[in-house]
Design a protein around this motif. Sequence first.
Motif, short mmCIF file in Angstrom:
data_model
loop_
_atom_site.label_atom_id
_atom_site.label_comp_id
_atom_site.label_asym_id
_atom_site.label_seq_id
_atom_site.Cartn_x
_atom_site.Cartn_y
_atom_site.Cartn_z
N TYR A 247 0.87 -1.13 -0.15
CA TYR A 247 0.03 -0.09 -0.11
C TYR A 247 0.63 1.44 0.07
O TYR A 247 0.38 2.36 0.27
N GLY A 248 2.29 1.13 -0.33
CA GLY A 248 2.98 2.11 -0.69
C GLY A 248 3.39 3.19 0.45
O GLY A 248 2.91 2.98 1.58
N ASP A 249 4.57 3.98 0.14
CA ASP A 249 4.94 5.13 1.34
C ASP A 249 4.82 6.25 0.84
O ASP A 249 4.42 6.83 -0.21
N VAL A 250 4.12 7.21 2.02
CA VAL A 250 4.04 8.67 1.67
C VAL A 250 4.90 9.26 2.63
O VAL A 250 5.26 8.94 3.72
N ILE A 251 5.69 10.43 1.90
CA ILE A 251 6.61 11.04 2.69
C ILE A 251 5.92 12.66 2.66
O ILE A 251 5.81 13.12 1.75
N VAL A 252 5.86 13.14 3.87
CA VAL A 252 5.18 14.34 3.96
C VAL A 252 6.51 15.15 4.47
O VAL A 252 7.00 14.93 5.39
N VAL A 253 6.67 16.19 3.54
CA VAL A 253 7.64 17.21 3.55
C VAL A 253 7.25 18.55 4.23
O VAL A 253 6.57 19.13 3.68
N GLY A 254 7.68 19.20 5.50
CA GLY A 254 7.32 20.24 5.82
C GLY A 254 7.95 20.41 7.30
O GLY A 254 9.05 19.93 7.52
N GLY A 255 7.19 21.04 8.21
CA GLY A 255 7.53 21.31 9.60
C GLY A 255 8.67 22.11 9.90
O GLY A 255 9.58 21.86 10.88
N ARG A 268 -1.05 12.11 9.45
CA ARG A 268 -1.86 11.38 10.23
C ARG A 268 -3.23 10.91 9.12
O ARG A 268 -3.93 9.87 9.22
N MET A 269 -3.46 11.85 8.32
CA MET A 269 -4.69 11.48 7.13
C MET A 269 -4.09 10.70 6.31
O MET A 269 -4.93 9.54 5.94
N ALA A 270 -2.84 10.69 5.82
CA ALA A 270 -2.29 9.55 4.90
C ALA A 270 -2.49 8.39 5.69
O ALA A 270 -2.79 7.27 5.13
N ALA A 271 -1.94 8.15 6.67
CA ALA A 271 -2.02 6.76 7.63
C ALA A 271 -3.50 6.35 7.43
O ALA A 271 -3.92 5.23 7.30
N HIS A 272 -4.44 7.30 8.24
CA HIS A 272 -5.91 6.80 8.10
C HIS A 272 -6.40 6.36 6.85
O HIS A 272 -7.70 5.82 6.76
N ALA A 273 -5.96 6.98 5.85
CA ALA A 273 -6.53 6.70 4.50
C ALA A 273 -5.89 5.55 3.89
O ALA A 273 -6.14 5.29 2.59
N GLY A 274 -4.99 4.63 4.56
CA GLY A 274 -4.60 3.60 4.14
C GLY A 274 -3.18 3.45 3.42
O GLY A 274 -2.96 2.31 3.09
N SER A 275 -2.23 4.25 3.65
CA SER A 275 -1.00 4.23 3.31
C SER A 275 -0.35 3.15 3.97
O SER A 275 -0.43 2.91 5.12
N LEU A 439 -6.25 17.52 3.37
CA LEU A 439 -6.81 17.19 1.94
C LEU A 439 -5.26 16.73 1.11
O LEU A 439 -5.41 15.70 0.52
N SER A 440 -4.36 17.37 1.63
CA SER A 440 -3.34 16.97 0.81
C SER A 440 -2.70 15.74 1.20
O SER A 440 -2.39 14.67 0.40
N GLY A 441 -2.83 15.30 2.53
CA GLY A 441 -2.31 14.02 3.09
C GLY A 441 -3.23 13.09 2.24
O GLY A 441 -2.97 11.84 1.91
N VAL A 490 -13.19 10.98 7.45
CA VAL A 490 -12.83 10.44 6.22
C VAL A 490 -12.62 8.87 6.14
O VAL A 490 -12.89 8.20 5.33
N ARG A 491 -11.61 8.39 7.28
CA ARG A 491 -11.44 6.87 7.25
C ARG A 491 -12.78 6.16 7.24
O ARG A 491 -12.88 5.01 6.32
N ALA A 492 -13.75 6.55 8.11
CA ALA A 492 -15.00 5.81 8.07
C ALA A 492 -15.65 5.83 6.86
O ALA A 492 -16.10 4.95 6.33
N LEU A 493 -15.68 6.94 6.10
CA LEU A 493 -16.54 6.97 4.88
C LEU A 493 -15.77 6.44 3.69
O LEU A 493 -16.63 5.61 2.85
N LEU A 494 -14.37 6.37 3.73
CA LEU A 494 -13.87 5.70 2.62
C LEU A 494 -14.11 4.22 2.71
O LEU A 494 -14.28 3.39 1.61
N ASN A 495 -14.01 3.81 3.81
CA ASN A 495 -14.28 2.26 4.22
C ASN A 495 -15.69 1.76 3.79
O ASN A 495 -16.09 0.83 3.16
#
Length: 503
Positions: A247-255, A268-275, A439-441, A490-495
């Motif tokens: 299910y792939g990797d996401v790298i969030v760049v910022g901070g 957190r959104m990227a993790a909750h959406a299945g990454s 949204l971006s995540g 979002v996680r609940a809705l996606l599932n």
Amino acid sequence: MSALYSIAEIRQIEHAAQAELPPYTLMQRAGEACARHALSLVAGEDEAHILILAGPGNNGGDALEAAHYLSQFDLHVAVALHADEHKQPDDARKALQRARASEVDFLDIADPGHLASHRWSLVVDGLFGIGQTRPLVGKLHACVEYVNTLACPVLAIDIASGLNADTGSIVGGAGCVAVRATHTLSFIGDKPGMHTCDGQDFSGSIAIDNLDIPEKHLPAPHARLNEPPLFSSALKPRAGNTHKGSYGDVIVVGGAHGMGGAPVLAARMAAHAGSGRVFIAFVDDAPAYDSVHPELMMRQADRVEFGAASVVVGPGLGTSRHAHDVLSRALDAHGRIVVDADALNMIAAEPGLQHRLQNRAHHTSIITPHPLEAARLLDTTTVEIQHDRPQAARLLARHFKSIAILKGAGTVIAFPDGDIVINTTGNPALSTAGTGDVLSGLCGALLTQGWPATQAALAAVWLHGKAADQLVDLGVGPVGLTASEVIPAVRALLNQIIRDHAR
């Protein structure tokens, strides 16, 4: 799927249909349809009084034809006319003659006091249709202001007078007015302007009547409303024989210093959406871990290799030289990328970064500006962006060779070929810090799981807005909703939509 047609396309369809029909046919059909809709809005009301505002063109003719039909029922029908009979189009003049021959009262539109002497059950707005180019001034301005104070339903014919059918902006801009309809009965096809910018606030509940025009006259649409069928092909249940690497990797760049929360929200959104795995690459000192979600992995940005991961760059990135260098590396990577927030501001300021984004044409890029960021990217003003959101989104997508998500009321998703999709979910609860990072995540998560970029962008925007709608329905907002609350929704809705699609 819900097609949207521009003013020019509606005119083309109308002319083609009229060439095959006897004169006055379309106006009769429109008047009857409007009368039926009006009757449904006053059904069950004793002594219903209906005020019909009729303008000088064919939109006014539709209103006058509706007045003729409504006069045949046990109703009190009054027309406030703004038209010179000698200058009306032929069909509209015929409709006026039919209304005058009916049991219809004619009132002085220039006298709001006269209009206010009645208690209206319904107002029908037929002042101006899709062809309006000048703002409402003088007596029309006063009339519309009066209508907008009424508590009764207001039915707009085709589109609310004062609203641009292509852009959703108020004709004339700041200080000008439009009818605030509670219902709109739009003819032939749906219009983009009813769904973005001010369109959502002034159109109310929208119904479409195609006036029995054959489909052969309808061109292939270049604009649509966002809805699950546009991305349902990517809604696939997970197979049992899989692992985190599937299910792939996401790298969030910022901070950057003082802005560490933004990439955490995106991650957190990227993790909750299945990454499968989510990393946060901090341009300043990285914390040891996220105490709420320790599964997120913290890194220093200058030590991260982007590889094939999907990258979300921009949340809390800052605009330092270090941030610039990290952004350059991210744009040069071969994986999919979502560009947001400070990354967009740096791209707007430097041609070299713009070229890097444009040169990613063979890779997938999604940019997610809000109106101010879009103005910087296009070297214009926020007022100009909001004046024509669909066109601004098209320019962004074409210029940067990316999928452009222009956020705001009626978010516009544009593609480099010029097609657009306007989102119908979401509400003012999302007008708070951090929701753009969420949204971006979400975009990054869907991309890394192998979703086609088009479907990923459409689904992310729809899910993001729909989750906020559901939270408001539960009493969470619109005032005080936080970005963090959107993530599990979002996680609940996606599932849920994946399960529903599998049935």
